[in-house]
Design a protein around this motif. Structure first.
Motif: not given
Ligand code: UDP
Length: 240
Positions: A29-36, A78-88, A123-126
């Motif tokens: 239920d969280d809403a965030t903006a501006f990098d949290g 939601m039930r989802v397929k486990s993915l190896d996420m792309m960093p893009v 990248s949250d950091e960048l």
């Protein structure tokens, strides 16, 4: 049935499931903006986003887009397929708004002559810097063929969702997609909700997305309900 918590982000949690290659994606239920920096908890938002995202993934599936979506597991999961996420991240824009206006000095609302695809490094950091395909290849984030594949899927998504929203009087201004690999194949992952899209009412220009929260334009729950109502899925959500 949920197992161990595998990942927690700003808007969702991923849990192990009873199948090794599937996960349970829980919408918070969280809403965030501006990098949290801006944060609020909005009762019922998780269920609204789960209903909208599930509906959209089903629509995409019916149109031949391969995604991680398996089924709506519960009101906020939601039930989802486990993915190896792309960093893009892939952003598609039909109308100028948000970061492209700041970057290029464009006026918000400028209609683009054709859909524009942009790539960002996750990248949250960048703060998710904008990148191009050469960065992806050079730093091993994705091959050119993988980026071409992701952009082609993103364009198909644009066709399907622009038409779907236009049918209910909403303009799909822009949106962000994330992809991952399962069994060597690239699938569309993550979520598609008004948290990661800009949606404008065609008749009035009213914003029906997270910009309402970002810019304090009113109740986020009310506008997300409006989107769910227009899509005909208000039965899957709770009243505000
Ligand atoms: N977006 C997102 N997550 C991000 C960055 C962007 O969901 O980390 C979405 C955003 O909601 C909008 C689109 O992608 O629908 C384009 O965002 P933009 O680059 O304009 O950045 P913003 O100004 O929204 O941060």
């Amino acid at each position: 049935m949920k197992g161990e918590l595998k990942y927690e982000g700003k808007g969702k949690q991923l849990y192990a499931s009873d199948k090794a290659d599937e996960l349970i994606q829980l919408f918070k239920d969280d809403a965030t903006a501006f990098d949290g920096v801006k944060h609020d908890v909005i009762a019922g938002k998780g269920k609204l986003n789960c209903a909208i995202s599930s509906f959209i993934f089903e629509k995409l599936h019916a149109s031949g887009v391969k995604t991680h979506y398996v089924k709506r597991e519960s009101s906020n999961e939601m039930r989802v397929k486990s993915l190896d996420m792309m960093p893009v991240e892939v952003v598609v824009r039909n109308v100028a708004a948000g970061s492209i206006c700041k970057r290029l000095g464009l006026e918000e609302g400028l209609k683009l002559a054709h859909p524009l695809t942009e790539l960002f490094y996750k990248s949250d950091e960048l703060h998710d810097p904008m990148i191009n395909v050469e960065h992806c290849e050079l730093f091993g984030w994705a091959t050119r063929a993988e980026i071409d594949n992701m952009c082609a899927i993103a364009m198909k998504v644009n066709e399907v969702l622009s038409a779907m929203f236009a049918d209910v009087g909403i303009q799909l201004v822009d949106y962000k997609l994330e992809f991952g690999k399962a069994g060597g194949e690239i699938l569309l992952g993550d979520e598609i909700t008004p948290d990661g899209c800009r949606l404008w009412d065609i008749a009035t220009g009213r914003k029906l997305d997270k910009d309402v929260f970002r810019s304090d334009l009113g109740g986020l729950s009310e506008v997300y309900h409006e989107v769910a109502n227009r899509l005909g899925i208000s039965n899957l959500t709770e009243k505000p």
